[in-house]
Design a protein around this motif. Structure first.
Motif, PDB file in Angstrom:
ATOM      1  N   LYS A   9       0.823  -1.220   0.000  1.00  0.00           N
ATOM      2  CA  LYS A   9       0.000   0.000   0.000  1.00  0.00           C
ATOM      3  C   LYS A   9       0.855   1.268   0.000  1.00  0.00           C
ATOM      4  CE  LYS A   9      -2.459  -0.882   3.595  1.00  0.00           C
ATOM      5  NZ  LYS A   9      -3.416  -0.795   4.690  1.00  0.00           N
ATOM      6  N   ASP A  10       1.984   1.234   0.699  1.00  0.00           N
ATOM      7  CA  ASP A  10       2.827   2.428   0.784  1.00  0.00           C
ATOM      8  C   ASP A  10       3.589   2.713  -0.518  1.00  0.00           C
ATOM      9  OD1 ASP A  10       4.408   0.122   1.380  1.00  0.00           O
ATOM     10  OD2 ASP A  10       5.933   1.381   2.316  1.00  0.00           O
ATOM     11  N   ARG A  11       3.537   1.790  -1.463  1.00  0.00           N
ATOM     12  CA  ARG A  11       4.187   2.024  -2.761  1.00  0.00           C
ATOM     13  C   ARG A  11       3.157   2.264  -3.876  1.00  0.00           C
ATOM     14  NH1 ARG A  11       7.838  -2.255  -1.056  1.00  0.00           N
ATOM     15  NH2 ARG A  11       6.913  -3.627  -2.599  1.00  0.00           N
ATOM     16  N   ILE A  12       1.958   2.685  -3.500  1.00  0.00           N
ATOM     17  CA  ILE A  12       0.931   3.092  -4.465  1.00  0.00           C
ATOM     18  C   ILE A  12       0.665   4.568  -4.237  1.00  0.00           C
ATOM     19  CG2 ILE A  12      -1.455   2.821  -5.235  1.00  0.00           C
ATOM     20  CD1 ILE A  12      -1.363  -0.057  -4.114  1.00  0.00           C
ATOM     21  N   ILE A  13       0.786   5.370  -5.290  1.00  0.00           N
ATOM     22  CA  ILE A  13       0.481   6.796  -5.168  1.00  0.00           C
ATOM     23  C   ILE A  13      -0.518   7.202  -6.245  1.00  0.00           C
ATOM     24  CG2 ILE A  13       2.636   7.471  -4.021  1.00  0.00           C
ATOM     25  CD1 ILE A  13       3.655   8.469  -6.775  1.00  0.00           C
ATOM     26  N   ASP A  23      12.332  12.794 -14.281  1.00  0.00           N
ATOM     27  CA  ASP A  23      11.814  13.213 -12.978  1.00  0.00           C
ATOM     28  C   ASP A  23      10.764  12.226 -12.450  1.00  0.00           C
ATOM     29  OD1 ASP A  23      13.452  15.465 -13.069  1.00  0.00           O
ATOM     30  OD2 ASP A  23      11.899  16.697 -14.010  1.00  0.00           O
ATOM     31  N   ILE A  24       9.944  11.686 -13.365  1.00  0.00           N
ATOM     32  CA  ILE A  24       8.956  10.671 -12.978  1.00  0.00           C
ATOM     33  C   ILE A  24       9.684   9.454 -12.407  1.00  0.00           C
ATOM     34  CG2 ILE A  24       7.290   8.998 -13.910  1.00  0.00           C
ATOM     35  CD1 ILE A  24       6.429  11.257 -15.896  1.00  0.00           C
ATOM     36  N   ILE A  25      10.751   9.045 -13.066  1.00  0.00           N
ATOM     37  CA  ILE A  25      11.540   7.898 -12.612  1.00  0.00           C
ATOM     38  C   ILE A  25      12.088   8.150 -11.203  1.00  0.00           C
ATOM     39  CG2 ILE A  25      13.726   6.659 -13.008  1.00  0.00           C
ATOM     40  CD1 ILE A  25      12.994   6.830 -16.052  1.00  0.00           C
ATOM     41  N   LYS A  26      12.658   9.320 -10.978  1.00  0.00           N
ATOM     42  CA  LYS A  26      13.209   9.646  -9.652  1.00  0.00           C
ATOM     43  C   LYS A  26      12.114   9.682  -8.594  1.00  0.00           C
ATOM     44  CE  LYS A  26      17.076  12.319 -11.413  1.00  0.00           C
ATOM     45  NZ  LYS A  26      17.589  13.664 -11.694  1.00  0.00           N
ATOM     46  N   GLU A  27      10.991  10.322  -8.927  1.00  0.00           N
ATOM     47  CA  GLU A  27       9.891  10.425  -7.965  1.00  0.00           C
ATOM     48  C   GLU A  27       9.378   9.040  -7.567  1.00  0.00           C
ATOM     49  OE1 GLU A  27       5.395  12.368  -7.645  1.00  0.00           O
ATOM     50  OE2 GLU A  27       6.749  13.104  -9.196  1.00  0.00           O
ATOM     51  N   MET A  28       9.224   8.175  -8.538  1.00  0.00           N
ATOM     52  CA  MET A  28       8.731   6.828  -8.238  1.00  0.00           C
ATOM     53  C   MET A  28       9.772   5.997  -7.483  1.00  0.00           C
ATOM     54  SD  MET A  28       6.281   5.591 -11.262  1.00  0.00           S
ATOM     55  CE  MET A  28       5.830   4.206 -10.214  1.00  0.00           C
ATOM     56  N   ALA A  29      11.026   6.149  -7.821  1.00  0.00           N
ATOM     57  CA  ALA A  29      12.084   5.399  -7.139  1.00  0.00           C
ATOM     58  C   ALA A  29      12.094   5.700  -5.639  1.00  0.00           C
ATOM     59  CB  ALA A  29      13.439   5.710  -7.767  1.00  0.00           C
ATOM     60  N   MET A  43      22.469   3.577  -1.778  1.00  0.00           N
ATOM     61  CA  MET A  43      22.548   3.198  -3.193  1.00  0.00           C
ATOM     62  C   MET A  43      21.366   3.700  -4.032  1.00  0.00           C
ATOM     63  SD  MET A  43      24.392  -0.503  -3.213  1.00  0.00           S
ATOM     64  CE  MET A  43      24.877  -0.340  -4.907  1.00  0.00           C
ATOM     65  N   PHE A  44      20.626   4.664  -3.502  1.00  0.00           N
ATOM     66  CA  PHE A  44      19.478   5.196  -4.227  1.00  0.00           C
ATOM     67  C   PHE A  44      19.883   5.719  -5.609  1.00  0.00           C
ATOM     68  CE2 PHE A  44      16.787   8.821  -5.423  1.00  0.00           C
ATOM     69  CZ  PHE A  44      15.562   8.170  -5.548  1.00  0.00           C
ATOM     70  N   ASP A  45      20.957   6.503  -5.665  1.00  0.00           N
ATOM     71  CA  ASP A  45      21.394   7.091  -6.936  1.00  0.00           C
ATOM     72  C   ASP A  45      21.789   6.020  -7.953  1.00  0.00           C
ATOM     73  OD1 ASP A  45      20.898   9.653  -6.039  1.00  0.00           O
ATOM     74  OD2 ASP A  45      22.965  10.001  -5.383  1.00  0.00           O
ATOM     75  N   VAL A  46      22.358   4.926  -7.484  1.00  0.00           N
ATOM     76  CA  VAL A  46      22.726   3.823  -8.379  1.00  0.00           C
ATOM     77  C   VAL A  46      21.466   3.237  -9.003  1.00  0.00           C
ATOM     78  CG1 VAL A  46      23.716   1.481  -8.474  1.00  0.00           C
ATOM     79  CG2 VAL A  46      24.847   3.268  -7.122  1.00  0.00           C
ATOM     80  N   PHE A  47      20.439   3.040  -8.185  1.00  0.00           N
ATOM     81  CA  PHE A  47      19.174   2.515  -8.695  1.00  0.00           C
ATOM     82  C   PHE A  47      18.567   3.453  -9.741  1.00  0.00           C
ATOM     83  CE2 PHE A  47      14.436   1.905  -7.881  1.00  0.00           C
ATOM     84  CZ  PHE A  47      14.331   0.844  -8.765  1.00  0.00           C
TER      85      PHE A  47
END
Length: 152
Positions: A9-13, A23-29, A43-47
């Motif tokens: 549930k916490d990964r549904i927006i 920017d969409i990719i970063k926001e969702m990551a 390792m967020f930036d690597v992802f």
């Protein structure tokens, strides 16, 4: 394998602030960061780089309003899914040149093999479930989204 097995549930927006693909990719990551058990510390930036690199190979904007940005990455601990529902849509260079309304982001560990592809295939088949897609796009209830995806 079910889509809901990898989604929480916490990964549904509902909605995205971002307009541009990167920017969409970063926001969702960030959704994976917030759940705390998917991305290795620091390792967020690597992802994000792995997601963008994969997207640069060929767009993951599919058709029928579905986009599936995904990456295998050393930054990821376990196969996981995030979902952004954007009724008004966003340009994501989709194959049919229509805006994407459902963004399913897959985070996969580097050594993931078949499960990653199976999940991609399951999400791709959603195009055939027009009624379910419409219901998902029109709801603002995470429990309802999970129930609807559980039907697949």
């Amino acid at each position: 394998m079910r889509i809901v097995d990898f989604l929480t549930k916490d990964r549904i927006i509902f909605g995205l602030k971002s307009e541009k693909k990167e920017d969409i990719i970063k926001e969702m990551a960030h959704l994976f960061l917030e759940s705390g058990d998917v991305i290795n510390d620091g390792m967020f930036d690597v992802f994000v780089e792995d997601l963008i690199e994969r997207e640069n190979l060929t767009s993951t904007g599919m058709q029928d309003g579905i986009a599936i940005p995904h990456a295998k990455s050393p930054a990821i601990n376990k196969l996981a899914l995030a979902l952004a529902i954007v009724p008004e849509g966003r340009d994501f260079d989709s194959f049919d040149e229509e805006p994407s309304k459902l963004f399913f982001m897959i985070a996969a560990p580097e050594d993931t093999k078949k499960e990653h592809l199976d999940l991609l295939q399951k999400i791709s088949k959603l195009s055939y479930e027009e009624d379910i897609l419409e219901k998902i796009i029109s709801t603002k209830d995470t429990i309802e989204v999970i129930k609807l995806l559980g039907l697949i």
